[in-house]
Design an enzyme around this catalytic site. Structure first.
Site, PDB file in Angstrom:
ATOM      1  N   PHE A 189       0.816  -1.217   0.000  1.00 43.07           N
ATOM      2  CA  PHE A 189       0.000   0.000   0.000  1.00 43.07           C
ATOM      3  C   PHE A 189       0.848   1.266   0.000  1.00 43.07           C
ATOM      4  O   PHE A 189       0.347   2.334  -0.343  1.00 43.07           O
ATOM      5  CB  PHE A 189      -0.857   0.082   1.276  1.00 43.07           C
ATOM      6  CG  PHE A 189      -1.923  -0.951   1.411  1.00 43.07           C
ATOM      7  CD1 PHE A 189      -3.146  -0.788   0.789  1.00 43.07           C
ATOM      8  CD2 PHE A 189      -1.727  -2.078   2.189  1.00 43.07           C
ATOM      9  CE1 PHE A 189      -4.158  -1.727   0.931  1.00 43.07           C
ATOM     10  CE2 PHE A 189      -2.733  -3.030   2.345  1.00 43.07           C
ATOM     11  CZ  PHE A 189      -3.943  -2.847   1.711  1.00 43.07           C
TER      12      PHE A 189
ATOM     13  N   SER B 268      -5.288   1.632  -8.976  1.00 44.81           N
ATOM     14  CA  SER B 268      -6.397   2.580  -8.909  1.00 44.81           C
ATOM     15  C   SER B 268      -7.139   2.611 -10.236  1.00 44.81           C
ATOM     16  O   SER B 268      -6.541   2.392 -11.309  1.00 44.81           O
ATOM     17  CB  SER B 268      -5.823   3.966  -8.625  1.00 44.81           C
ATOM     18  OG  SER B 268      -6.785   4.960  -8.888  1.00 44.81           O
TER      19      SER B 268
ATOM     20  N   TYR C 141       0.624  11.289 -10.216  1.00 44.42           N
ATOM     21  CA  TYR C 141       0.205  10.209  -9.313  1.00 44.42           C
ATOM     22  C   TYR C 141      -0.310   9.021 -10.120  1.00 44.42           C
ATOM     23  O   TYR C 141       0.122   7.879  -9.935  1.00 44.42           O
ATOM     24  CB  TYR C 141      -0.882  10.700  -8.351  1.00 44.42           C
ATOM     25  CG  TYR C 141      -1.630   9.558  -7.699  1.00 44.42           C
ATOM     26  CD1 TYR C 141      -1.014   8.747  -6.739  1.00 44.42           C
ATOM     27  CD2 TYR C 141      -2.945   9.239  -8.074  1.00 44.42           C
ATOM     28  CE1 TYR C 141      -1.686   7.670  -6.172  1.00 44.42           C
ATOM     29  CE2 TYR C 141      -3.614   8.170  -7.513  1.00 44.42           C
ATOM     30  CZ  TYR C 141      -2.985   7.387  -6.558  1.00 44.42           C
ATOM     31  OH  TYR C 141      -3.645   6.318  -6.011  1.00 44.42           O
TER      32      TYR C 141
ATOM     33  N   LYS D 170       1.039   4.848 -10.955  1.00 42.85           N
ATOM     34  CA  LYS D 170       0.284   3.575 -10.869  1.00 42.85           C
ATOM     35  C   LYS D 170       0.407   2.793 -12.184  1.00 42.85           C
ATOM     36  O   LYS D 170       0.619   1.578 -12.174  1.00 42.85           O
ATOM     37  CB  LYS D 170      -1.178   3.837 -10.537  1.00 42.85           C
ATOM     38  CG  LYS D 170      -1.422   4.389  -9.144  1.00 42.85           C
ATOM     39  CD  LYS D 170      -1.037   3.407  -8.051  1.00 42.85           C
ATOM     40  CE  LYS D 170      -1.316   3.954  -6.659  1.00 42.85           C
ATOM     41  NZ  LYS D 170      -0.645   3.197  -5.585  1.00 42.85           N
TER      42      LYS D 170
HETATM   43  P1  NAD Z   1      -2.515   6.422   3.143  1.00 47.38           P
HETATM   44  O1  NAD Z   1      -1.691   7.611   2.842  1.00 47.38           O
HETATM   45  O2  NAD Z   1      -3.498   6.498   4.248  1.00 47.38           O
HETATM   46  O3  NAD Z   1      -1.580   5.150   3.396  1.00 47.38           O
HETATM   47  C1  NAD Z   1      -0.310   5.005   2.804  1.00 47.38           C
HETATM   48  C2  NAD Z   1       0.678   4.682   3.913  1.00 47.38           C
HETATM   49  O4  NAD Z   1       1.967   4.492   3.337  1.00 47.38           O
HETATM   50  C3  NAD Z   1       0.809   5.809   4.942  1.00 47.38           C
HETATM   51  O5  NAD Z   1       0.652   5.262   6.242  1.00 47.38           O
HETATM   52  C4  NAD Z   1       2.216   6.374   4.704  1.00 47.38           C
HETATM   53  O6  NAD Z   1       2.794   6.838   5.928  1.00 47.38           O
HETATM   54  C5  NAD Z   1       2.939   5.162   4.138  1.00 47.38           C
HETATM   55  N1  NAD Z   1       4.058   5.473   3.237  1.00 47.38           N
HETATM   56  C6  NAD Z   1       4.083   6.320   2.183  1.00 47.38           C
HETATM   57  N2  NAD Z   1       5.299   6.288   1.576  1.00 47.38           N
HETATM   58  C7  NAD Z   1       6.048   5.383   2.270  1.00 47.38           C
HETATM   59  C8  NAD Z   1       7.387   4.906   2.137  1.00 47.38           C
HETATM   60  N3  NAD Z   1       8.201   5.348   1.167  1.00 47.38           N
HETATM   61  N4  NAD Z   1       7.834   3.988   3.029  1.00 47.38           N
HETATM   62  C9  NAD Z   1       7.023   3.534   4.015  1.00 47.38           C
HETATM   63  N5  NAD Z   1       5.758   3.944   4.191  1.00 47.38           N
HETATM   64  C10 NAD Z   1       5.270   4.867   3.323  1.00 47.38           C
HETATM   65  O7  NAD Z   1      -3.259   5.998   1.780  1.00 47.38           O
HETATM   66  P2  NAD Z   1      -4.450   4.984   1.522  1.00 47.38           P
HETATM   67  O8  NAD Z   1      -5.663   5.758   1.166  1.00 47.38           O
HETATM   68  O9  NAD Z   1      -4.508   3.969   2.598  1.00 47.38           O
HETATM   69  O10 NAD Z   1      -3.934   4.325   0.172  1.00 47.38           O
HETATM   70  C11 NAD Z   1      -3.132   3.159   0.169  1.00 47.38           C
HETATM   71  C12 NAD Z   1      -2.719   2.829  -1.252  1.00 47.38           C
HETATM   72  O11 NAD Z   1      -3.906   2.713  -2.052  1.00 47.38           O
HETATM   73  C13 NAD Z   1      -1.866   3.888  -1.924  1.00 47.38           C
HETATM   74  O12 NAD Z   1      -0.908   3.252  -2.725  1.00 47.38           O
HETATM   75  C14 NAD Z   1      -2.853   4.646  -2.784  1.00 47.38           C
HETATM   76  O13 NAD Z   1      -2.250   5.239  -3.885  1.00 47.38           O
HETATM   77  C15 NAD Z   1      -3.804   3.541  -3.197  1.00 47.38           C
HETATM   78  N6  NAD Z   1      -5.139   4.034  -3.562  1.00 47.38           N
HETATM   79  C16 NAD Z   1      -5.844   4.778  -2.673  1.00 47.38           C
HETATM   80  C17 NAD Z   1      -7.091   5.285  -3.036  1.00 47.38           C
HETATM   81  C18 NAD Z   1      -7.882   6.147  -2.082  1.00 47.38           C
HETATM   82  O14 NAD Z   1      -8.839   6.794  -2.527  1.00 47.38           O
HETATM   83  N7  NAD Z   1      -7.584   6.178  -0.789  1.00 47.38           N
HETATM   84  C19 NAD Z   1      -7.615   5.001  -4.308  1.00 47.38           C
HETATM   85  C20 NAD Z   1      -6.860   4.207  -5.186  1.00 47.38           C
HETATM   86  C21 NAD Z   1      -5.622   3.724  -4.798  1.00 47.38           C
END
Ligand code: NAD
Ligand code: UDP
Length: 339
Positions: A80, A124, A149, A153
């Site tokens: 994630f 995504s 962004y 992906k």
């Molecule tokens: P979020 O920001 O809540 O969670 C991501 C986590 O990754 C965070 O806790 C952050 O501290 C950690 N992180 C970021 N870079 C890091 C690194 N280099 N090393 C270690 N930790 C790191 O985001 P989310 O909403 O839980 O999304 C999770 C994944 O799902 C992401 O890849 C996001 O792109 C993808 N996504 C999210 C959505 C959405 O709407 N929330 C939609 C499509 C895809």
């Protein structure tokens, strides 16, 4: 399985850690807390009664990532970790490419060196670009995206597909539609830092008094009520989709497979807003503002593949999503405590 969850302290990751533990898996987390707070892990532990080891470092650090795999037994990875704000990615593209691609390179290299062959990846619906027919189907090509962004992906999907084919990995690419909602207990939910970019957390902060009113970005789209339609999916359904994908990897006949995780229907901005008013029990303030650059009028998922191959489908309604978000937001108006 013993599952490494990268970004496991984040919004979707933390709910997935919970579901993995409930499904009987053993979990360890790596997160640098760049967009989350360590206190979320205490909530996970109190809901499950399980201890979750947390490694706090940046995954782009190759040495630390290698050391983690050298010292821990890991059967599978759910990845994630990454930066996810579309607008910020336009302003800081290099940070987005470096973090999102760099973390994937470090992780997959360490997996290769330590013979870990199962990977579930957070992708995504943004990879379908601007021209895919609705509902979006996994086989649509060519993938593209309109922000840095989104392009990270598309690129990560490509990298993982090539590596899976060459190195014998099994990879599930999970294309999320619009994740919203919170754990039904009201103790875990989305905790955006700063002004929320996304619709649901913005409405929730209006309801709790942190924001004055919702600005609805455009009411002149070619949809039933003129506002954009999206496919909202409850984060607990999404978490269950990750468990299903993880448990399906060994049965996959191809090295890499994409799956849409959505509900399969569109809900308009106004419909979601009205549902949130029902959850709160009174009207909320809003105004109609101009369109937001880059927004598509309407899209949702073709969900047949996930249903047939993963045996998974979303079960929670828009009213469930709003009720659970409100339970979380009203009990935790400022999100998770620092600490
Ligand atoms: P979020 O920001 O809540 O969670 C991501 C986590 O990754 C965070 O806790 C952050 O501290 C950690 N992180 C970021 N870079 C890091 C690194 N280099 N090393 C270690 N930790 C790191 O985001 P989310 O909403 O839980 O999304 C999770 C994944 O799902 C992401 O890849 C996001 O792109 C993808 N996504 C999210 C959505 C959405 O709407 N929330 C939609 C499509 C895809
Ligand atoms: N939206 C809105 N006001 C806001 C935030 C979002 O009207 O403050 C609209 C946005 O234009 C889109 C929908 O809500 O039509 C969902 O936006 P979000 O950013 O949550 O997800 P996205 O559509 O970017 O995946």
């Amino acid at each position: 399985m013993r599952v490494l969850v990268s970004g496991g302290a984040g919004y979707i990751g933390s709910h997935t850690v919970l579901s993995l533990i409930e499904a009987g898996h053993d979990v360890l987390v790596v997160d640098d807390f760049s967009n989350s707070k360590p206190t979320v892990m205490a909530r996970v532990e109190s809901l499950t009664g399980a201890h979750v080891p947390v490694h706090a470092f940046d995954l782009t650090d190759v040495d630390k990532t290698e050391r983690l795999f050298a010292t821990e037994q890991i059967d599978a990875v759910i990845h994630f970790a990454g930066l996810k704000a579309v607008g910020e990615s336009v302003a800081k593209p290099l940070e987005y490419y470096a973090n999102n691609l760099g973390s994937t390179f470090a992780l997959v290299n360490a997996m290769r060196h330590h013979d870990v062959r199962r990977l579930v990846f957070s992708s995504s619906a943004t990879v379908y670009g601007d021209n895919a027919p609705v509902p979006y189907h996994e086989d649509y090509q060519p993938l593209s995206a309109s922000s840095p962004y989104g392009r990270t992906k598309v690129m990560q999907e490509q990298v993982l597909s090539d590596v899976a084919a060459a190195d014998g990995l099994k990879v599930a690419l999970l294309r999320y539609f619009n994740p919203v909602g919170a754990h039904r207990s009201g103790t875990m939910g989305e905790d955006p830092q700063g002004i929320p970019n996304n619709l649901m957390p913005f409405i929730a902060q209006v309801a709790v008094g942190r924001r004055e009113k919702l600005a609805i970005f455009g009411d002149d789209y070619p949809t039933a009520d003129g506002t954009c339609e999206r496919d909202y999916i409850h984060v607990e359904d999404l978490a269950a989709g990750h468990v299903a994908a993880l448990e399906h990897l060994d049965a996959m006949t191809e090295p890499v497979r994409a799956f849409n995780l959505g509900g399969g229907t569109g809900t308009s901005v106004l419909e979601l807003f009205r549902a949130f008013e029902r959850a709160v029990g009174h009207e909320l303030p809003y105004e109609i503002a101009g369109r937001r650059a880059g927004d598509l009028p309407a899209y949702w998922a073709d969900t047949a593949r996930a249903a047939e191959e993963l045996g998974w489908r979303a079960t929670r309604t828009i009213d469930d999503m709003c009720a659970d978000t409100w339970r979380w937001q009203s009990a935790n108006p400022q999100g998770y405590p620092e600490g």
